[in-house]
Design an enzyme around this catalytic site. Structure first.
Site, PDB file in Angstrom:
ATOM      1  CG  ASP A  35      -2.183   0.784   1.013  1.00  0.00           C
ATOM      2  OD1 ASP A  35      -3.253   0.147   0.991  1.00  0.00           O
ATOM      3  OD2 ASP A  35      -2.121   2.022   0.838  1.00  0.00           O
ATOM      4  CE  LYS A  93     -12.877   4.232  -0.811  1.00  0.00           C
ATOM      5  NZ  LYS A  93     -13.483   3.330   0.129  1.00  0.00           N
ATOM      6  CB  SER A 133     -17.118  -0.420  -9.202  1.00  0.00           C
ATOM      7  OG  SER A 133     -18.246   0.319  -8.842  1.00  0.00           O
ATOM      8  CE1 TYR A 158     -13.155   3.886  -8.169  1.00  0.00           C
ATOM      9  CE2 TYR A 158     -15.561   3.983  -8.215  1.00  0.00           C
ATOM     10  CZ  TYR A 158     -14.396   3.316  -7.883  1.00  0.00           C
ATOM     11  OH  TYR A 158     -14.458   2.084  -7.287  1.00  0.00           O
ATOM     12  CE  LYS A 162     -12.165   0.513  -9.419  1.00  0.00           C
ATOM     13  NZ  LYS A 162     -11.012  -0.205  -8.907  1.00  0.00           N
ATOM     14  CG  PHE A 187     -23.853  -4.428  -6.554  1.00  0.00           C
ATOM     15  CD1 PHE A 187     -23.120  -5.352  -7.298  1.00  0.00           C
ATOM     16  CD2 PHE A 187     -24.891  -3.771  -7.194  1.00  0.00           C
ATOM     17  CE1 PHE A 187     -23.416  -5.613  -8.642  1.00  0.00           C
ATOM     18  CE2 PHE A 187     -25.211  -4.034  -8.521  1.00  0.00           C
ATOM     19  CZ  PHE A 187     -24.473  -4.960  -9.240  1.00  0.00           C
ATOM     20  NE  ARG A 302     -23.552  12.152  -4.266  1.00  0.00           N
ATOM     21  CZ  ARG A 302     -23.076  11.298  -3.380  1.00  0.00           C
ATOM     22  NH1 ARG A 302     -22.089  11.647  -2.599  1.00  0.00           N
ATOM     23  NH2 ARG A 302     -23.570  10.090  -3.264  1.00  0.00           N
ATOM     24  N   GLY A 304     -24.925  12.795 -11.597  1.00  0.00           N
ATOM     25  CA  GLY A 304     -24.349  11.489 -11.925  1.00  0.00           C
ATOM     26  C   GLY A 304     -24.844  10.356 -11.039  1.00  0.00           C
TER      27      GLY A 304
END
Ligand SMILES: NC(=O)c1ccc[n+]([C@@H]2O[C@H](COP(=O)([O-])OP(=O)(O)OC[C@H]3O[C@@H](n4cnc5c(N)ncnc54)[C@H](O)[C@@H]3O)[C@@H](O)[C@H]2O)c1
Length: 361
Positions: A35, A93, A133, A158, A162, A187, A302, A304
């Site tokens: 990490d 993310k 995702s 983001y 993916k 999810f 929001r 999106g």
């Protein structure tokens, strides 16, 4: 004894990574975790999340503070360890941040993945489990959503990282038949390890519903901001498929088991419960289970955000032999246990390193 002995876990100090490490150790794997602490507590001395994963399991973890953008650092780790399979969690993310800093997200998430794939190939390691995702689906055309639903109609950067990675993996597995890859479309992960020792403690600004709600319950934030109560849903708030992080973790062990026994090329699975729960419903369960009161403040939707999304997880059940076990009540009570046992998250200083750092005890 599992066929894949040593698993490299990228982003291992993060929320889902640290919970998955617990399941991997319990399933008998050796874990090498890396990490860069972009969004996790820790430093050269180690990661408190991984230290506690050791405490839970009584097993050792090899940890490196390393950045996927630094190829020579990652290459050295592959030179040092015989890695049988990689679980790739490391990514940025935050949807909002990704809209403001797209290059940061494309660089970190896409280049990080590219570097990793090249280094894996040069070390003859072709087994990969990738954290994807449900955002790759965009606004659902039908619900529950299956893996055959079109992808790519995405409203944020983001989610596009993916999607682009999934496309890259498709091209790669079509061109080079040695690759054996599973992309898991998560999810909405929530909850914490039932011990209360590990949980979600992001170091970047966050708006995730459950950590935010817990901060309100603790009195650290005054109200829970709910984005939109005029959606076309029974109570007007958005609907999501919340999944306990330990169920998600067991999905990774199931994915490893499949690719350790079979050559799948590239397979994609939804990891969700198959049940949609509205924001308001989740808040009600959280209040009931924890005996707290969460004042709400409704604001504009929001940009999106989608109305509703939940999984059809039949494929994972049939092919991975995986199903979820935890209820919404357990997701709330486990998160609350983590939050009340660690109101300020992980200790930020004087981390006692029991993990093996950079290969040395
Ligand atoms: N949590 C969710 O709601 C959710 C939903 C769907 C998919 N995912 C995906 O699952 C994965 C794990 O998510 P999480 O919730 O545990 O996030 P997280 O931020 O807690 O964990 C990701 C970890 O990766 C590390 N990292 C980031 N860039 C790195 C780099 N270049 N080199 C090394 N380490 C790096 C971060 O420091 C962090 O510890 C991510 O890929 C995320 O996109 C998460």
């Amino acid at each position: 004894m599992p066929r894949f002995k040593t698993i490299l876990v990228t982003g291992g100090a993060g929320y889902i990574g640290s919970h998955c490490v617990v399941d991997l150790l319990e399933a008998g794997h050796d874990v090498v975790a890396i990490d860069n602490f972009a969004n996790a507590v820790g430093d050269e001395e180690g990661s408190p999340a991984l230290q506690r994963a050791e405490q839970i399991t009584g097993k050792k973890i090899t940890f490196y503070k390393a950045d996927l953008l630094n190829k020579s650092e990652i290459n050295d780790i592959f030179d040092k360890h015989q890695i049988d399979c990689v679980i790739h969690f490391a990514a940025l993310k935050a949807v909002g941040e990704s809209m403001q800093q797209p290059l940061l997200y494309y660089q970190n998430n896409l280049l990080g993945m590219l570097n990793l794939l090249e280094i894996m190939r040069s070390h003859n390691c072709y087994q990969l489990v990738f954290s994807s995702s449900c955002t790759v689906y965009g606004e659902p055309e039908s619900l529950p959503i299956t893996e055959t639903h079109p992808t790519g109609n995405i409203t944020n950067v983001y989610g596009r990282t993916k999607y682009f990675i999934e496309e890259m993996l498709k091209d790669l597995s079509a061109a080079e038949k040695k690759w054996n890859i599973i992309s898991l479309r998560y999810f909405n992960p929530v909850g914490a390890h039932p011990s209360g020792l590990i949980g979600e403690d992001p170091t970047k600004e966050f708006t995730n519903l459950m950590p935010f709600m817990a901060q309100v319950a603790l009195g650290k934030k005054p109200v829970l901001t709910v984005f939109g109560n005029d959606y076309n849903t029974p109570d007007g708030t958005g609907i999501r498929d919340y999944i306990h992080v330990m169920d998600l973790a067991s999905g990774h062990v199931a994915a490893l088991n499949l690719i350790s026994e079979n050559h799948v090329g590239l397979k994609v699975y939804n990891l969700g419960t198959g049940k949609g729960v509205s924001v308001k419903e989740l808040v009600n369960v959280f209040e009931r289970v924890t005996g707290t009161n969460i004042p709400l403040k409704y604001v504009e939707r929001r940009l999106g955000d989608i109305t509703a999304m939940w999984a059809d997880a039949t494929l994972a059940k049939e092919q991975l032999g995986w199903t979820t076990k935890y209820t919404i009540e357990e997701m709330c009570s486990d998160f609350w246990r983590w939050q009340t046992m660690n109101p300020d998250g992980y200790p930020k200083k004087n981390i006692k390193a029991s993990v093996i750092i950079n290969g040395k005890s």
